[in-house]
Design a protein around this motif. Structure first.
Motif, short mmCIF file in Angstrom:
data_model
loop_
_atom_site.label_atom_id
_atom_site.label_comp_id
_atom_site.label_asym_id
_atom_site.label_seq_id
_atom_site.Cartn_x
_atom_site.Cartn_y
_atom_site.Cartn_z
N LYS A 1 0.84 -1.21 0.00
CA LYS A 1 0.00 0.00 0.00
C LYS A 1 0.87 1.25 0.00
CE LYS A 1 -2.64 -1.31 3.43
NZ LYS A 1 -3.63 -1.34 4.51
N SER A 2 1.93 1.24 0.80
CA SER A 2 2.81 2.40 0.87
C SER A 2 3.50 2.65 -0.46
CB SER A 2 3.88 2.19 1.95
OG SER A 2 3.29 2.11 3.21
N TYR B 1 2.51 1.81 -3.54
CA TYR B 1 1.64 2.16 -4.66
C TYR B 1 0.66 3.29 -4.35
CZ TYR B 1 3.31 -1.90 -7.20
OH TYR B 1 4.09 -2.79 -7.87
N ARG B 2 0.62 3.77 -3.12
CA ARG B 2 -0.36 4.77 -2.71
C ARG B 2 -0.36 5.98 -3.66
NH1 ARG B 2 0.48 5.44 2.76
NH2 ARG B 2 -1.07 3.82 3.04
N ASN B 3 0.80 6.56 -3.90
CA ASN B 3 0.89 7.77 -4.72
C ASN B 3 1.14 7.47 -6.20
OD1 ASN B 3 0.52 9.41 -2.47
ND2 ASN B 3 2.69 9.33 -1.98
N ILE B 4 1.64 6.29 -6.51
CA ILE B 4 1.97 5.94 -7.89
C ILE B 4 0.77 5.40 -8.64
CG2 ILE B 4 3.41 4.46 -9.33
CD1 ILE B 4 5.45 4.47 -7.02
N ASP B 5 0.09 4.42 -8.03
CA ASP B 5 -1.03 3.75 -8.71
C ASP B 5 -2.10 3.41 -7.67
OD1 ASP B 5 -2.73 2.26 -10.28
OD2 ASP B 5 -1.20 0.86 -10.98
N PRO B 6 -3.09 4.30 -7.47
CA PRO B 6 -4.11 4.06 -6.44
C PRO B 6 -4.91 2.77 -6.65
CG PRO B 6 -4.24 6.31 -7.26
CD PRO B 6 -3.25 5.58 -8.12
N SER C 1 -2.82 0.04 -5.44
CA SER C 1 -2.73 0.16 -3.98
C SER C 1 -3.89 -0.56 -3.31
CB SER C 1 -2.72 1.63 -3.58
OG SER C 1 -2.73 1.75 -2.20
#
Length: 97
Positions: A57-58, A60-65, A68
């Protein structure tokens, strides 16, 4: 009166039941120990999965929701259940043919 020939089968039956009760007690105790060991293993697995999901989650949180969201335990369980269902359906289709 009662002689040894009459009481001996009863004594043997009592002895047999006592041995069976002890065996049953031992089996129940072993089962409890196995369950406790399985719980420990599953709790360790859950802790590892939780850590892995947290890292995913950490990352992909900002890269690919969308990606994530795949790192949520419920999503993982849904994926596993869907895989089981599809495999079961494939087996059933093979049986029908």
């Amino acid at each position: 009166g009662l002689n040894a020939a009459v009481t001996e089968p009863f004594n043997a039956a009592v002895s047999s039941v006592t041995e069976d009760n002890q065996l049953q007690f031992d089996i129940v105790n072993k089962r409890k120990a196995i369950v406790l060991e399985n719980l420990k293993v599953l709790n360790d697995l859950y802790a590892q999965l939780t850590e892995l999901l947290s890292v995913g989650k950490s990352l992909y949180r900002n890269i690919d929701p969308v990606k994530s969201r795949e790192y949520v335990f419920n999503s993982l369980m849904k994926s596993v259940r869907n895989t089981k269902k599809s495999k079961k359906e494939q087996v059933n289709e093979t049986d029908v043919r």
